[in-house]
Design a protein around this motif. Structure first.
Motif, PDB file in Angstrom:
ATOM      1  N   MET A 166      -8.936  15.632   0.101  1.00 45.83           N
ATOM      2  CA  MET A 166      -7.715  16.300  -0.368  1.00 45.83           C
ATOM      3  C   MET A 166      -7.967  17.775  -0.602  1.00 45.83           C
ATOM      4  O   MET A 166      -7.173  18.635  -0.213  1.00 45.83           O
ATOM      5  CB  MET A 166      -7.209  15.640  -1.659  1.00 45.83           C
ATOM      6  CG  MET A 166      -6.401  14.433  -1.353  1.00 45.83           C
ATOM      7  SD  MET A 166      -5.369  13.747  -2.644  1.00 45.83           S
ATOM      8  CE  MET A 166      -5.902  14.437  -4.131  1.00 45.83           C
ATOM      9  N   ARG A 169      -8.212  19.572   2.708  1.00 49.50           N
ATOM     10  CA  ARG A 169      -6.929  19.777   3.379  1.00 49.50           C
ATOM     11  C   ARG A 169      -6.093  20.816   2.669  1.00 49.50           C
ATOM     12  O   ARG A 169      -5.381  21.597   3.306  1.00 49.50           O
ATOM     13  CB  ARG A 169      -6.192  18.451   3.483  1.00 49.50           C
ATOM     14  CG  ARG A 169      -6.834  17.638   4.554  1.00 49.50           C
ATOM     15  CD  ARG A 169      -6.091  16.460   5.052  1.00 49.50           C
ATOM     16  NE  ARG A 169      -4.688  16.480   4.770  1.00 49.50           N
ATOM     17  CZ  ARG A 169      -4.151  15.894   3.733  1.00 49.50           C
ATOM     18  NH1 ARG A 169      -4.898  15.236   2.902  1.00 49.50           N
ATOM     19  NH2 ARG A 169      -2.855  15.967   3.532  1.00 49.50           N
ATOM     20  N   ILE A 260      -9.209   2.624  -6.826  1.00 49.52           N
ATOM     21  CA  ILE A 260      -8.507   1.887  -7.880  1.00 49.52           C
ATOM     22  C   ILE A 260      -7.354   2.725  -8.408  1.00 49.52           C
ATOM     23  O   ILE A 260      -7.487   3.914  -8.618  1.00 49.52           O
ATOM     24  CB  ILE A 260      -9.457   1.635  -9.063  1.00 49.52           C
ATOM     25  CG1 ILE A 260     -10.689   0.896  -8.602  1.00 49.52           C
ATOM     26  CG2 ILE A 260      -8.777   0.816 -10.119  1.00 49.52           C
ATOM     27  CD1 ILE A 260     -11.655   0.682  -9.722  1.00 49.52           C
ATOM     28  N   ASP A 267      -7.608  -1.799 -13.172  1.00 47.74           N
ATOM     29  CA  ASP A 267      -8.604  -0.895 -13.712  1.00 47.74           C
ATOM     30  C   ASP A 267      -9.198  -1.428 -15.008  1.00 47.74           C
ATOM     31  O   ASP A 267      -9.960  -0.746 -15.674  1.00 47.74           O
ATOM     32  CB  ASP A 267      -7.929   0.475 -13.949  1.00 47.74           C
ATOM     33  CG  ASP A 267      -8.926   1.596 -13.995  1.00 47.74           C
ATOM     34  OD1 ASP A 267      -8.555   2.684 -14.472  1.00 47.74           O
ATOM     35  OD2 ASP A 267     -10.068   1.384 -13.581  1.00 47.74           O
TER      36      ASP A 267
ATOM     37  N   SER B  41     -12.748   2.470 -13.723  1.00 47.03           N
ATOM     38  CA  SER B  41     -13.091   3.699 -13.012  1.00 47.03           C
ATOM     39  C   SER B  41     -13.968   4.609 -13.865  1.00 47.03           C
ATOM     40  O   SER B  41     -14.820   5.331 -13.336  1.00 47.03           O
ATOM     41  CB  SER B  41     -11.847   4.431 -12.521  1.00 47.03           C
ATOM     42  OG  SER B  41     -10.800   4.306 -13.424  1.00 47.03           O
ATOM     43  N   GLN B 275      -3.669   5.860 -22.078  1.00 46.32           N
ATOM     44  CA  GLN B 275      -3.659   6.064 -20.626  1.00 46.32           C
ATOM     45  C   GLN B 275      -2.271   6.354 -20.077  1.00 46.32           C
ATOM     46  O   GLN B 275      -2.144   6.863 -18.988  1.00 46.32           O
ATOM     47  CB  GLN B 275      -4.182   4.815 -19.927  1.00 46.32           C
ATOM     48  CG  GLN B 275      -5.640   4.573 -20.198  1.00 46.32           C
ATOM     49  CD  GLN B 275      -6.085   3.251 -19.605  1.00 46.32           C
ATOM     50  OE1 GLN B 275      -5.281   2.353 -19.387  1.00 46.32           O
ATOM     51  NE2 GLN B 275      -7.349   3.124 -19.352  1.00 46.32           N
ATOM     52  N   ILE B 314       5.541  19.261  10.023  1.00 44.86           N
ATOM     53  CA  ILE B 314       4.168  18.851   9.737  1.00 44.86           C
ATOM     54  C   ILE B 314       3.805  19.231   8.318  1.00 44.86           C
ATOM     55  O   ILE B 314       3.073  18.534   7.622  1.00 44.86           O
ATOM     56  CB  ILE B 314       3.212  19.519  10.744  1.00 44.86           C
ATOM     57  CG1 ILE B 314       3.390  18.869  12.090  1.00 44.86           C
ATOM     58  CG2 ILE B 314       1.788  19.364  10.274  1.00 44.86           C
ATOM     59  CD1 ILE B 314       2.357  19.238  13.093  1.00 44.86           C
ATOM     60  N   MET B 317       4.865  16.578   6.069  1.00 46.38           N
ATOM     61  CA  MET B 317       3.990  15.416   6.168  1.00 46.38           C
ATOM     62  C   MET B 317       2.720  15.648   5.375  1.00 46.38           C
ATOM     63  O   MET B 317       2.261  14.790   4.623  1.00 46.38           O
ATOM     64  CB  MET B 317       3.650  15.197   7.642  1.00 46.38           C
ATOM     65  CG  MET B 317       3.135  13.837   7.937  1.00 46.38           C
ATOM     66  SD  MET B 317       3.145  13.474   9.675  1.00 46.38           S
ATOM     67  CE  MET B 317       1.692  14.301  10.207  1.00 46.38           C
ATOM     68  N   ALA B 318       2.172  16.846   5.532  1.00 46.44           N
ATOM     69  CA  ALA B 318       0.935  17.146   4.815  1.00 46.44           C
ATOM     70  C   ALA B 318       1.171  17.097   3.319  1.00 46.44           C
ATOM     71  O   ALA B 318       0.359  16.571   2.556  1.00 46.44           O
ATOM     72  CB  ALA B 318       0.429  18.520   5.238  1.00 46.44           C
ATOM     73  N   VAL B 321       1.335  13.457   2.186  1.00 44.79           N
ATOM     74  CA  VAL B 321       0.041  12.791   2.098  1.00 44.79           C
ATOM     75  C   VAL B 321      -0.750  13.320   0.909  1.00 44.79           C
ATOM     76  O   VAL B 321      -1.455  12.587   0.229  1.00 44.79           O
ATOM     77  CB  VAL B 321      -0.755  12.992   3.404  1.00 44.79           C
ATOM     78  CG1 VAL B 321      -2.112  12.363   3.281  1.00 44.79           C
ATOM     79  CG2 VAL B 321      -0.001  12.377   4.543  1.00 44.79           C
ATOM     80  N   ASN B 322      -0.594  14.598   0.643  1.00 44.70           N
ATOM     81  CA  ASN B 322      -1.285  15.174  -0.508  1.00 44.70           C
ATOM     82  C   ASN B 322      -0.842  14.538  -1.798  1.00 44.70           C
ATOM     83  O   ASN B 322      -1.644  14.247  -2.672  1.00 44.70           O
ATOM     84  CB  ASN B 322      -0.956  16.674  -0.593  1.00 44.70           C
ATOM     85  CG  ASN B 322      -2.065  17.486  -0.011  1.00 44.70           C
ATOM     86  OD1 ASN B 322      -3.182  17.017   0.106  1.00 44.70           O
ATOM     87  ND2 ASN B 322      -1.743  18.700   0.351  1.00 44.70           N
ATOM     88  N   TYR B 324       0.591  11.697  -2.228  1.00 44.38           N
ATOM     89  CA  TYR B 324       0.761  10.247  -2.218  1.00 44.38           C
ATOM     90  C   TYR B 324       0.118   9.521  -3.396  1.00 44.38           C
ATOM     91  O   TYR B 324       0.741   8.659  -4.003  1.00 44.38           O
ATOM     92  CB  TYR B 324       0.274   9.667  -0.893  1.00 44.38           C
ATOM     93  CG  TYR B 324       0.517   8.205  -0.780  1.00 44.38           C
ATOM     94  CD1 TYR B 324      -0.527   7.298  -0.781  1.00 44.38           C
ATOM     95  CD2 TYR B 324       1.809   7.711  -0.723  1.00 44.38           C
ATOM     96  CE1 TYR B 324      -0.294   5.955  -0.702  1.00 44.38           C
ATOM     97  CE2 TYR B 324       2.055   6.357  -0.648  1.00 44.38           C
ATOM     98  CZ  TYR B 324       0.998   5.487  -0.632  1.00 44.38           C
ATOM     99  OH  TYR B 324       1.226   4.151  -0.566  1.00 44.38           O
ATOM    100  N   PRO B 325      -1.127   9.824  -3.783  1.00 44.80           N
ATOM    101  CA  PRO B 325      -1.705   9.086  -4.911  1.00 44.80           C
ATOM    102  C   PRO B 325      -0.884   9.254  -6.189  1.00 44.80           C
ATOM    103  O   PRO B 325      -0.643   8.282  -6.913  1.00 44.80           O
ATOM    104  CB  PRO B 325      -3.088   9.719  -5.087  1.00 44.80           C
ATOM    105  CG  PRO B 325      -3.394  10.370  -3.817  1.00 44.80           C
ATOM    106  CD  PRO B 325      -2.099  10.772  -3.210  1.00 44.80           C
ATOM    107  N   ARG B 328       2.263   7.226  -5.907  1.00 47.07           N
ATOM    108  CA  ARG B 328       2.035   5.787  -6.052  1.00 47.07           C
ATOM    109  C   ARG B 328       1.839   5.412  -7.514  1.00 47.07           C
ATOM    110  O   ARG B 328       2.346   4.385  -7.981  1.00 47.07           O
ATOM    111  CB  ARG B 328       0.803   5.412  -5.237  1.00 47.07           C
ATOM    112  CG  ARG B 328       0.673   3.947  -4.994  1.00 47.07           C
ATOM    113  CD  ARG B 328      -0.282   3.714  -3.882  1.00 47.07           C
ATOM    114  NE  ARG B 328      -1.524   3.178  -4.388  1.00 47.07           N
ATOM    115  CZ  ARG B 328      -2.325   2.386  -3.700  1.00 47.07           C
ATOM    116  NH1 ARG B 328      -2.001   2.050  -2.489  1.00 47.07           N
ATOM    117  NH2 ARG B 328      -3.445   1.966  -4.209  1.00 47.07           N
ATOM    118  N   LYS B 336       6.586  -0.771 -13.984  1.00 47.90           N
ATOM    119  CA  LYS B 336       6.101  -1.516 -15.135  1.00 47.90           C
ATOM    120  C   LYS B 336       7.095  -1.466 -16.282  1.00 47.90           C
ATOM    121  O   LYS B 336       7.475  -2.485 -16.849  1.00 47.90           O
ATOM    122  CB  LYS B 336       4.758  -0.921 -15.558  1.00 47.90           C
ATOM    123  CG  LYS B 336       4.257  -1.407 -16.891  1.00 47.90           C
ATOM    124  CD  LYS B 336       2.865  -0.912 -17.146  1.00 47.90           C
ATOM    125  CE  LYS B 336       2.880   0.519 -17.646  1.00 47.90           C
ATOM    126  NZ  LYS B 336       1.536   0.988 -17.983  1.00 47.90           N
TER     127      LYS B 336
END
Lengths: 324, 563
Positions: A166, A169, A260, A267, B41, B275, B314, B317-318, B321-322, B324-325, B328, B336
């Protein structure tokens, strides 16, 4: 936060108890010692073929011997990936320096910088791709404790790799953006130049028109050619960078499956402990079932049927001989 | 320095000085302790690649790993550890215990360590489950023991007391304080725990507890659940308390598998204020405000989701993707909370809780016996009210009006005996345990003239929200402590302790269990009064189901022993 170290007290007791224990142990040591250690090594070799345990023993030394084992083969893989990640990090630092230099306005056409950028970008992308492939190989299918360790190592490396990709990029995108800005700026200059020329032709209208027109056309043509070349080069560069962006996007997609999700139930340590216990149990049950079906299996049936058929044929043959 | 940060620091320190790949071995109790503050983690970042429990050990040898054991110093664990040290599987063994080791235990371990694989033995006092920054629990299984007289089951009572004393001592060692100890006079078990804690801190291990003395000595107050039996029986309307009451929270985890139809990835969720930022901001909000905040969160999320669908260049798109985490994670979080609130709404509708809870709050806060009797009778006759809610109404009525009209109470009990779940005599049993004669505190604010006046003033002002008008007795206790007016007659000091000044750090331990409503009161009070910090702890975290289960268990035992 208060803590208390009991190690000195513990060592004191351990030494005291050791000196009490020694007389009984050393006699059996001479006979049983070396052979028992060899046994242990042989036994563990039989069980875990991927391990290579060495045992060092010292019959003269009265202290107990320790079995030092070499780590299994996959640990080398994980170390390789770690080393790759370190290298990639270092190269990224270099790359950002070169980016800066390339974006600075310069008199030369900056060919060496572009070349260096291309090289470095390619190297880093290759490193990341290789690491990702190795990472996929790290998983194992046998449900044992070792596989949990491997899976966890895989997860940890996956999140490192993902962060690195990441970062890479992001930096590429920044460079792309600034490159585009620069390109527009440079395209503007030849255009500006042409405009200037156009106004000048407008002012010199009588007499030397044709000659001047031809002259300006030539000048304009060379300018156009130069700017075209520039544009083409820039386009090539940009398309290369975009390609590497897409490749990395693919890697990220693969990795995000492994990483994760923080803050969710996956987790939680207690959830993972339960899961490991149940999957190992499941695996064991599956193995048992497989054993049973294999025993009952079709092969055995076929073989027995064939043998019976052979016997029947033999009997028929004998009967045929007797009757005829 | 909060409870959560202290336990995290302990675990950090355990892992930081040991290099290389590690395996962490816990026992069933320390699994809870570690899981609520440390995530998987986090462990991976510290190179801990395997976590096991001490009983579930295989024979596989992994000598490239170093073992870090974090166990409670129980005799059971010591025996298991002995066997494992005699046949070591790992290269090095680092032993950490969550409480004080006895000398014989150290000797036993030293004896079995023939291969000398143990590199350190330490006591790291993280012996309590820090579920929120100012709230801890000990997760004691046989909690009902606190209601039994010692003679009924001396062995269980001793185990209960030992675990409680160990937990409280660990809290103070973690905070590095040695407190002045006060207890509730009318409760034998509170007195016993207070005295044993004092003995531990001032006599047996006085060297360990000898911390720097501050101007204002900290305070430990040990009180009994039965002094406020109303709070665990009430239905709750603030987020964290409500989830525990309607569904159940255990170690900050919520299990939705048996509740209704939930999507597969939301079957077990984590509600941790450390958290989850949304949860931290909304855990003490009432249901109405919570609904609004969730709607706002969903709207924000839908905006982002929509913009993610318009991917044309593009660059887009980039960017997708950057991000995305992050996207999510947000998606999971929104799912929840929406799932939880949906389930709770469904349960509220099913059990007609809005109607029932209004009556409960009236029974807890306002007087007026005749009116109360009428409303309760009506609700008992209402078929759609569930059995457990009917039981709760009667218990609340009985606690308030036990002396006013025993006849009416008898009538109500008779109505209840039709229901299957009711164990006859439970109401009387509760009154015997926690009736007005047994209580110290002024639960209904009708003993003290000042309290009566305060109540009347509150009644005239009208409640902001009729569903959250109840304030637990704990609030009064905390305010008395702050003003230095906690009565010595009701809450005497242990031995010859002397309270120096007004305490700035107070740990209140409720024998029998705390509730999330009380934890909320403590947290809000701490936020409003930064001068004094209150920590709340109990043997378990109660909801009405658990409280009634304990009560029924004790009733069963007393019946069987008396017969």
């Amino acid at each position: 936060m208060a803590t208390r170290n009991r190690t000195p007290l513990y060592r004191k007791y351990r030494d005291a108890l050791r000196s009490v224990r020694v007389p009984t142990v050393s006699s059996s040591y001479a006979n049983g010692g070396p052979s028992s250690s060899v046994e242990m090594a042989a036994a563990s070799l039989l069980k875990n073929p991927s391990y290579v345990p060495l045992s060092t023993e010292d019959p003269t030394n009265s202290s107990a011997h320790t079995v030092i084992g070499l780590p299994p083969a996959w640990v080398d893989l994980s170390e390789e990936i770690t080393v790759n990640i370190q290298n990639a990090k270092r190269k990224m630092v270099e790359l950002s320096k070169v980016h800066e230099r390339a974006l600075m306005p310069s008199f030369g056409d900056g060919k060496e910088e572009h070349h260096a950028i291309e090289e470095l970008t390619l190297e880093i992308t290759n490193l990341l791709k290789r690491s990702e492939k190795r990472l996929m190989k790290l998983a194992s299918n046998v449900p044992s404790e070792d596989s949990s360790v491997r899976k966890n190592v895989q997860r940890s490396l996956a999140s490192d790799l993902q962060n690195l990709s990441m970062e890479f990029r992001k930096r590429q995108n920044n460079y792309l953006k600034r490159l585009r800005q620069l390109k527009e700026g440079q395209d503007g200059a030849p255009d500006f130049g042409i405009d200037l020329n156009a106004t000048r032709t407008a002012s010199h209208e009588d007499g030397e028109d044709e000659f001047e027109d031809v002259g300006f056309n030539d000048h304009q043509m060379s300018q156009l050619k130069k700017s075209e070349e520039f544009t083409r080069e820039r386009e090539k560069e940009i398309s290369q960078v975009v390609e590497s962006v897409n490749e990395l996007a693919q890697i990220m997609k693969d990795l995000s499956i492994l990483v994760i999700d923080q803050g969710t139930i996956v987790d939680r340590i207690d959830y993972n402990i339960q899961n490991v216990a149940s999957t190992v149990e499941e695996g064991y049950k599956q193995l048992q079932k497989a054993e049973r079906t294999q025993k009952k299996g079709g092969m055995v049936m076929c073989a027995t049927v064939l043998v019976i058929m052979c016997f029947v044929m033999l009997v028929l043959l004998v009967l045929k001989e007797i009757i005829f | 320095m909060t409870l959560v940060s202290v336990v995290r620091d302990y675990i950090d320190r355990m892992l930081q000085d040991i290099s290389g790949m590690k395996v962490l071995i816990l026992d069933p109790l320390t699994v809870s302790i570690v899981s609520v503050v440390y995530s998987q983690s986090d462990l991976l970042k510290k190179e801990v690649f395997l976590v096991e429990t001490v009983d579930n050990m295989s024979k596989e040898s992994m000598s490239h790993l170093k073992a870090v054991y974090f166990l409670r110093p129980s005799s059971d664990n010591i025996q298991k550890l002995r066997r494992q040290l005699a046949a070591p599987r790992f290269a090095e063994y680092h032993l950490f215990f969550s409480n004080i080791l006895k000398i014989p235990q150290i000797q036993v371990l030293a004896d079995s360590d023939e291969q000398e694989v143990v590199k350190q033995v330490q006591e790291f006092y993280a012996d309590f489950c820090a579920i929120d920054p100012y709230h801890f629990t000990l997760n004691i299984n046989a909690n009902h023991v606190y209601m039994l007289p010692t003679v009924a089951d001396p062995h269980s009572s001793q185990i209960f007391c030992d675990r409680t004393v160990d937990g409280i001592a660990a809290v103070f060692l973690a905070l590095k304080k040695r407190p002045v100890i006060r207890y509730q006079r009318t409760s034998d078990i509170a007195k016993r725990i207070a005295q044993e804690t004092a003995k531990l801190m001032y006599e047996q291990e006085s060297g360990l507890f000898d911390f720097r003395r501050t101007e204002n000595s900290p305070l430990l107050l040990v009180i009994d659940r039965r002094d406020d039996p109303v709070t665990p029986l009430l239905n709750q309307w603030t987020y964290q308390a409500m989830v525990h009451e309607l569904i159940g929270i255990e170690d900050n985890k919520v299990d939705l598998r048996n509740i209704g139809k939930v999507p597969k990835d939301q079957q077990e969720v984590v509600l941790s204020s450390v958290q989850d930022d949304f949860f931290k901001a909304n855990m003490y909000e009432n249901f109405g405000d919570l609904g609004m905040n969730i709607k706002r969160m969903v709207d924000d999320f839908q905006q982002i989701a929509k913009s993610n669908q318009h991917i044309q260049t593009i660059e887009d798109m980039a960017k997708f993707v950057n991000n995305y985490p992050e996207y999510r994670r947000m998606h999971g979080n929104v799912s929840k909370h929406v799932t939880l609130v949906t389930e709770m709404s469904r349960i509220v509708d099913e059990r007609k809780l809005m109607l029932v809870s209004q009556t409960e709050q009236d029974l807890a806060c306002n007087s007026g016996q005749a009116a109360a009797l009428e409303v309760v009778s009506n609700l008992l006759n209402n078929e759609s009210v569930s059995d457990i809610d009917r039981l709760r109404l009667i218990l609340l009525y009985a606690l308030r009006y036990e002396k006013d009209s025993p006849v009416h109470l008898m009538q109500l009990c008779n109505k209840l005996s039709r229901t299957a779940k009711y164990k006859p005599g439970l109401v009387q049993f509760l009154l015997k345990q926690a009736g007005v004669d047994k209580r110290t505190g002024d639960l209904y604010g009708n003993r003290d003239l000042l309290n009566i006046a305060r109540n009347m003033a509150r009644g005239l002002k009208g409640a902001e929200n009729v569903y959250t008008q109840h304030q637990p007795l704990l609030l009064q206790t905390m305010e008395s402590i702050m003003k230095g007016r906690l009565r010595d007659v009701d809450y005497p000091l242990v031995g010859n302790h002397f309270q120096q000044g007004r305490p700035q750090e107070v740990v209140i331990f409720i024998v029998g269990g705390t509730t999330y409503e009380e934890a909320r009161t403590v947290a809000l009070h701490n936020a409003a009064n930064p001068g004094t910090r209150f920590f709340l702890g109990g043997s378990v975290v109660l909801n009405s189901k658990r409280f009634l289960k304990d009560l029924e268990e004790v009733q069963r035992i007393s019946k069987s022993t008396s017969v």
